[in-house]
Design a protein around this motif. Structure first.
Motif, short mmCIF file in Angstrom:
data_model
loop_
_atom_site.label_atom_id
_atom_site.label_comp_id
_atom_site.label_asym_id
_atom_site.label_seq_id
_atom_site.Cartn_x
_atom_site.Cartn_y
_atom_site.Cartn_z
N ARG A 139 13.44 -33.10 -64.04
CA ARG A 139 13.83 -32.77 -65.41
C ARG A 139 15.00 -31.80 -65.38
N ARG A 140 15.86 -31.87 -66.41
CA ARG A 140 16.91 -30.88 -66.53
C ARG A 140 16.30 -29.49 -66.69
N THR A 141 16.93 -28.50 -66.09
CA THR A 141 16.37 -27.16 -66.12
C THR A 141 16.54 -26.48 -67.47
N GLU A 142 17.36 -27.03 -68.33
CA GLU A 142 17.48 -26.52 -69.69
C GLU A 142 16.11 -26.60 -70.37
N GLY A 143 15.60 -25.47 -70.86
CA GLY A 143 14.29 -25.45 -71.49
C GLY A 143 13.15 -25.13 -70.55
N PHE A 144 13.45 -24.91 -69.26
CA PHE A 144 12.39 -24.53 -68.32
C PHE A 144 11.80 -23.17 -68.70
N SER A 145 10.54 -22.98 -68.36
CA SER A 145 9.92 -21.67 -68.52
C SER A 145 10.51 -20.70 -67.49
N GLN A 146 10.24 -19.42 -67.70
CA GLN A 146 10.73 -18.40 -66.76
C GLN A 146 10.20 -18.67 -65.35
#
Length: 243
Positions: free
Chosen positions: A128-135
């Protein structure tokens, strides 16, 4: 192995480092502990070759961070305070990109990526794209990116900052595994529980100076305090003339 000798660094009127010296051995975890603004991140940036000291020197496996930066960068893996992922790339693509920057290609690179995905439990998020990943997810990807080339010296700046309880436990286990693999691990923190749980050696810094160093037991003995947090406060207070 890391050696810092008499490091000085000033930003205008602000003295970030004022003669900092310490040594970190292979197969051990060293904690760089101190309050915010103590100089921890500045010291790590010098070790990562991002900054040059005004005075003093730092070496990684005998290579000077100013005179031989490429040799140093090939030997270290660093987790910076700002994780700095490329948001439109997937986790796998972020890790692969950094592997290629270190000259890795083909099957060895893909095997290294798969190993880190497994060790850091990233299987569900890796494509998945890392945009929007949790901390926690961002931190895991940043660590995988830093370690893809198999460095034996690992620098971690606040590795559990912003993580939940389960992610913090997982990160502790991973750091201990690096130690068991014989790596030299240096991490900065202002969280006493992290230092107590992980560190073989501790360097206490305050106002840009080393105020005490040694094993946790040695620091407790030196200050006469049974608790590491109390030992740190006592050492810092003594250095500032408060005790």
């Amino acid at each position: 192995m890391i050696e810092a000798r008499n490091l000085h660094k000033r930003f205008g009127d602000v003295i970030a480092l004022d003669g900092v010296s310490f040594r970190c051995e292979d197969g051990r975890i060293t904690g760089l502990l101190g309050p915010n603004g103590a100089g921890k991140t500045t010291a790590l940036r010098i070790l990562c070759t991002v900054m040059h000291p005004d005075e003093g020197s730092a070496t990684v496996d005998g290579f000077d961070t100013v005179r031989a930066p490429r040799e140093v960068l090939s030997r270290i893996g660093a987790l910076p305070d700002q994780r700095g992922l490329y948001p439109r790339l997937t986790a796998r693509e972020n890790i692969r990109y950094y592997g290629r920057l270190h000259g890795m290609r083909g099957l060895p690179l893909e095997r290294a990526i798969e190993r880190l995905i497994h060790l850091l439990d990233l299987e569900d998020a890796v494509d998945r794209r890392t945009e929007g990943f949790s901390q926690g997810q961002r931190t895991k990807v940043a660590i995988a990116r830093a370690l893809v080339h198999g460095p034996r010296t690992v620098l971690l700046d606040e590795p559990t900052n912003g993580l939940d309880v389960m992610s913090t436990r997982a990160m502790r286990h991973f750091v201990l595994r690096l130690k068991d693999d014989g790596c030299c691990v240096l991490f900065s923190s202002h969280v006493m529980q992290e230092v107590a749980a992980l560190c073989d050696d501790v360097v206490l810094v305050g106002a840009g100076r080393v105020v005490a160093s040694g094993t946790p037991d040695a620091l407790r003995a030196q200050t006469g305090r049974p608790d590491l947090e109390d030992a740190f406060v006592a050492a810092l207070g003594s250095a500032e003339g408060l005790e």
